[in-house]
Design a protein around this motif. Structure first.
Motif, PDB file in Angstrom:
ATOM      1  N   LEU A   1       4.261   5.751 -12.829  1.00 33.13           N
ATOM      2  CA  LEU A   1       4.768   7.002 -13.385  1.00 33.13           C
ATOM      3  C   LEU A   1       4.302   8.209 -12.568  1.00 33.13           C
ATOM      4  CD1 LEU A   1       4.453   6.440 -17.248  1.00 33.13           C
ATOM      5  CD2 LEU A   1       6.432   5.997 -15.776  1.00 33.13           C
ATOM      6  N   VAL A   2       3.006   8.285 -12.298  1.00 30.16           N
ATOM      7  CA  VAL A   2       2.490   9.376 -11.463  1.00 30.16           C
ATOM      8  C   VAL A   2       2.612   9.050  -9.981  1.00 30.16           C
ATOM      9  CG1 VAL A   2       0.884  10.214 -13.216  1.00 30.16           C
ATOM     10  CG2 VAL A   2       0.128   8.461 -11.589  1.00 30.16           C
ATOM     11  N   SER A   3       2.817   7.779  -9.657  1.00 27.98           N
ATOM     12  CA  SER A   3       2.782   7.346  -8.261  1.00 27.98           C
ATOM     13  C   SER A   3       3.552   6.042  -8.097  1.00 27.98           C
ATOM     14  CB  SER A   3       1.335   7.134  -7.810  1.00 27.98           C
ATOM     15  OG  SER A   3       0.725   6.097  -8.572  1.00 27.98           O
ATOM     16  N   LYS A   4       3.811   5.706  -6.834  1.00 24.88           N
ATOM     17  CA  LYS A   4       4.342   4.401  -6.468  1.00 24.88           C
ATOM     18  C   LYS A   4       3.312   3.739  -5.573  1.00 24.88           C
ATOM     19  CE  LYS A   4       9.235   5.692  -6.769  1.00 24.88           C
ATOM     20  NZ  LYS A   4      10.537   5.794  -6.041  1.00 24.88           N
ATOM     21  N   ALA A   5       2.989   2.472  -5.863  1.00 25.39           N
ATOM     22  CA  ALA A   5       1.843   1.844  -5.214  1.00 25.39           C
ATOM     23  C   ALA A   5       2.154   0.426  -4.764  1.00 25.39           C
ATOM     24  CB  ALA A   5       0.651   1.833  -6.170  1.00 25.39           C
ATOM     25  N   PHE A   6       1.531   0.056  -3.639  1.00 25.65           N
ATOM     26  CA  PHE A   6       1.645  -1.287  -3.090  1.00 25.65           C
ATOM     27  C   PHE A   6       0.238  -1.789  -2.797  1.00 25.65           C
ATOM     28  CE2 PHE A   6       5.516   0.932  -2.378  1.00 25.65           C
ATOM     29  CZ  PHE A   6       6.518  -0.016  -2.599  1.00 25.65           C
ATOM     30  N   TYR A   7      -0.005  -3.057  -3.126  1.00 26.80           N
ATOM     31  CA  TYR A   7      -1.358  -3.589  -3.093  1.00 26.80           C
ATOM     32  C   TYR A   7      -1.479  -4.726  -2.080  1.00 26.80           C
ATOM     33  CZ  TYR A   7      -1.805  -0.870  -7.325  1.00 26.80           C
ATOM     34  OH  TYR A   7      -1.823   0.173  -8.216  1.00 26.80           O
ATOM     35  N   PHE A   8      -2.620  -4.728  -1.381  1.00 26.83           N
ATOM     36  CA  PHE A   8      -2.908  -5.726  -0.360  1.00 26.83           C
ATOM     37  C   PHE A   8      -4.374  -6.124  -0.455  1.00 26.83           C
ATOM     38  CE2 PHE A   8       0.546  -3.056   1.062  1.00 26.83           C
ATOM     39  CZ  PHE A   8       1.470  -3.947   1.591  1.00 26.83           C
ATOM     40  N   THR A   9      -4.718  -7.227   0.192  1.00 25.66           N
ATOM     41  CA  THR A   9      -6.109  -7.642   0.336  1.00 25.66           C
ATOM     42  C   THR A   9      -6.380  -7.853   1.816  1.00 25.66           C
ATOM     43  OG1 THR A   9      -6.089  -8.745  -1.819  1.00 25.66           O
ATOM     44  CG2 THR A   9      -7.854  -9.336  -0.316  1.00 25.66           C
ATOM     45  N   ASP A  10      -7.398  -7.197   2.344  1.00 25.69           N
ATOM     46  CA  ASP A  10      -7.666  -7.313   3.779  1.00 25.69           C
ATOM     47  C   ASP A  10      -8.252  -8.690   4.104  1.00 25.69           C
ATOM     48  OD1 ASP A  10     -10.498  -7.317   3.523  1.00 25.69           O
ATOM     49  OD2 ASP A  10     -10.687  -5.182   3.927  1.00 25.69           O
ATOM     50  N   PRO A  11      -8.447  -9.026   5.375  1.00 27.42           N
ATOM     51  CA  PRO A  11      -8.881 -10.377   5.735  1.00 27.42           C
ATOM     52  C   PRO A  11     -10.231 -10.809   5.174  1.00 27.42           C
ATOM     53  CG  PRO A  11      -7.908  -9.297   7.642  1.00 27.42           C
ATOM     54  CD  PRO A  11      -8.039  -8.246   6.571  1.00 27.42           C
TER      55      PRO A  11
END
Length: 303
Positions: free
Chosen positions: A123-133
């Motif tokens: 709602l306040v933002s658009k987000a994409f999630y990852f996990t580093d190596p």
């Protein structure tokens, strides 16, 4: 809709009990086992620039322009933290436009598709999630204008709605953004921690440090900010309920908070002293630990 929240916490004695409204977050330090691989991931996939490399110290600073975002410190002698321990949940990197966000997401998804863990419209933002190596969480996100945020009874309205990553990329990836990633601004928008319990997090980060609560999900998660932002920091117990103090391990090394002036830094030091929080203060940097031994440093803004 309103641009800033009504007072979300219990009344405070004065504004001296709060962090300054234009407080922000600085670079996050990660202790890493494989400095070369982690540098390559944040440089080539997340599209950050190497701002400084210190081989003798085993340290690499990455960011955009003059803004450091992630500092990697080589510590191969340390173990990986357990999945139920307190520490970093994710470092959230904020982009100024949807095209800038899309370019970074496209880069990570193209080079390390297995590191993608999800996406959401909050709602306040658009987000994409990852996990580093090495297992550190990363959020790449873009904020909607504050005039589009809604507040209800002093809490910002946030949700976790479906956000199709392929549709987002199709709508927002541009050749211009892909070609100019290194030239476009980005910064640490917020830092999200795994903690042992939310009540202790509230006591430390709100009552003592001086953030204001923007949203709380019972005993599971707390979101806090300065100046009416949706959150500069968050703490949850989703994986770490009951966790105690951290032992030295790979992962989160240091969280940085930036305040506008030396007066703000001095006021914070006095406030923490009043609450009996042990601090390290050299006149430029105020350091202390939270209840789970997460190291925090507060400095004045230099940019």
């Amino acid at each position: 809709m309103t641009d800033a929240p009504a007072a979300p916490d219990a009344p405070r004695a004065s504004s001296a009990d709060l962090l300054a409204a234009d407080t922000g977050m600085g670079a996050v330090t990660l202790r890493v086992a494989d400095l070369d691989a982690m540098t390559a991931y944040y440089r080539d996939s997340v599209t950050l620039q190497v701002l400084a490399s210190e081989p003798a110290a085993g340290r690499v600073t990455l960011g955009r322009g003059a803004t450091p975002i992630v500092i990697l410190e080589h510590a191969p002698e340390l173990r990986h933290a357990g999945p139920r321990e307190a520490g970093l949940f994710h470092t959230a990197i904020l982009f100024e436009t949807e095209a800038d966000l899309a370019a970074a997401v496209y880069s990570v998804a193209s080079r390390h598709p297995q590191s993608f863990t999800g996406s959401a419209d909050h709602l306040v933002s658009k987000a994409f999630y990852f996990t580093d190596p090495e297992g550190n969480g990363i959020e790449l996100y873009w904020d909607r204008a504050r005039t589009e945020w809604s507040w209800t009874h002093g809490q910002v309205d946030m949700a976790t709605l479906a956000l199709d990553p392929n549709g987002f990329l199709q709508q927002n990836v541009t050749e211009e953004a892909l070609a100019g990633t290194a030239l476009r601004p980005a910064s640490v928008g917020h830092v999200h921690l795994s903690v042992g319990d939310v009540d202790s997090a509230h006591r430390f980060y709100v009552e003592q440090l001086g953030f204001e609560t923007t949203t709380r999900f019972g005993p599971q998660a707390l979101f806090v900010s300065a100046g009416g932002y949706h959150h500069h920091m968050a703490m949850n117990t989703w994986n770490s309920a009951g966790a105690g103090r951290r032992q030295l391990a790979l992962g989160l090394g240091l969280v940085r908070i930036e305040v506008p002036s030396g007066d703000d830094l001095g006021a914070l030091g006095e406030r923490l002293g009043h609450f009996g929080v042990a601090t390290r203060d050299d006149g430029r940097v105020l350091g202390f630990d939270d209840p789970w031994s997460n190291r925090i440093e507060v400095t004045t803004r230099t940019r």
